[in-house]
Design a protein around this motif. Structure first.
Motif, PDB file in Angstrom:
ATOM      1  N   VAL A  76       0.843  -1.203   0.000  1.00 59.37           N
ATOM      2  CA  VAL A  76       0.000   0.000   0.000  1.00 59.37           C
ATOM      3  C   VAL A  76       0.875   1.249   0.000  1.00 59.37           C
ATOM      4  O   VAL A  76       0.638   2.191  -0.768  1.00 59.37           O
ATOM      5  N   ASP A  77       1.917   1.258   0.826  1.00 61.70           N
ATOM      6  CA  ASP A  77       2.822   2.401   0.885  1.00 61.70           C
ATOM      7  C   ASP A  77       3.496   2.634  -0.466  1.00 61.70           C
ATOM      8  O   ASP A  77       3.538   3.751  -0.973  1.00 61.70           O
ATOM      9  N   TYR A  78       4.003   1.558  -1.071  1.00 60.97           N
ATOM     10  CA  TYR A  78       4.649   1.672  -2.375  1.00 60.97           C
ATOM     11  C   TYR A  78       3.656   2.179  -3.419  1.00 60.97           C
ATOM     12  O   TYR A  78       3.982   3.046  -4.229  1.00 60.97           O
ATOM     13  N   SER A  79       2.434   1.648  -3.390  1.00 56.67           N
ATOM     14  CA  SER A  79       1.405   2.052  -4.357  1.00 56.67           C
ATOM     15  C   SER A  79       1.120   3.537  -4.255  1.00 56.67           C
ATOM     16  O   SER A  79       0.976   4.224  -5.264  1.00 56.67           O
ATOM     17  N   ALA A  80       1.035   4.045  -3.042  1.00 53.08           N
ATOM     18  CA  ALA A  80       0.778   5.478  -2.844  1.00 53.08           C
ATOM     19  C   ALA A  80       1.940   6.311  -3.366  1.00 53.08           C
ATOM     20  O   ALA A  80       1.742   7.377  -3.961  1.00 53.08           O
TER      21      ALA A  80
END
Length: 91
Positions: free
Chosen positions: A14-18
């Motif tokens: 999720v962090d990478y996607s953001a």
């Protein structure tokens, strides 16, 4: 969730996607690359899917990594035909 996919892995993804949508922030850490590997994806394919999702053009209810995986899930769910697979990667 995917079997063997921990909350920590999910949060890293999720962090990478953001970060993909913030200029200069999308650095693919080794841990994230390993997560994408386990999901049968790559950074490029993941970003392409997220771009489609942002445009509101992603159809269906399953975020597949490939057409073969989508077929596998459809069989498991008892579906005989899959509609709208044009945007799903063939690999």
């Amino acid at each position: 969730m995917v079997e063997g996919f921990s909350l920590g892995s999910y949060l890293l993804l999720v962090d990478y996607s953001a970060r993909l949508f913030r200029d200069g922030k999308a650095v693919l850490a080794r841990e994230v690359a390993e997560i994408l590997d386990r999901l049968g994806s790559s950074a490029e394919r993941w970003q392409a899917r997220l771009d489609k999702l942002r445009q509101g053009r992603l159809l269906g209810r399953y975020f597949a990594t490939s057409r073969a995986r989508l077929q596998e899930v459809a069989e498991k769910l008892g579906f005989k035909r899959i509609a709208n697979v044009a945007g799903c990667p063939t690999v």
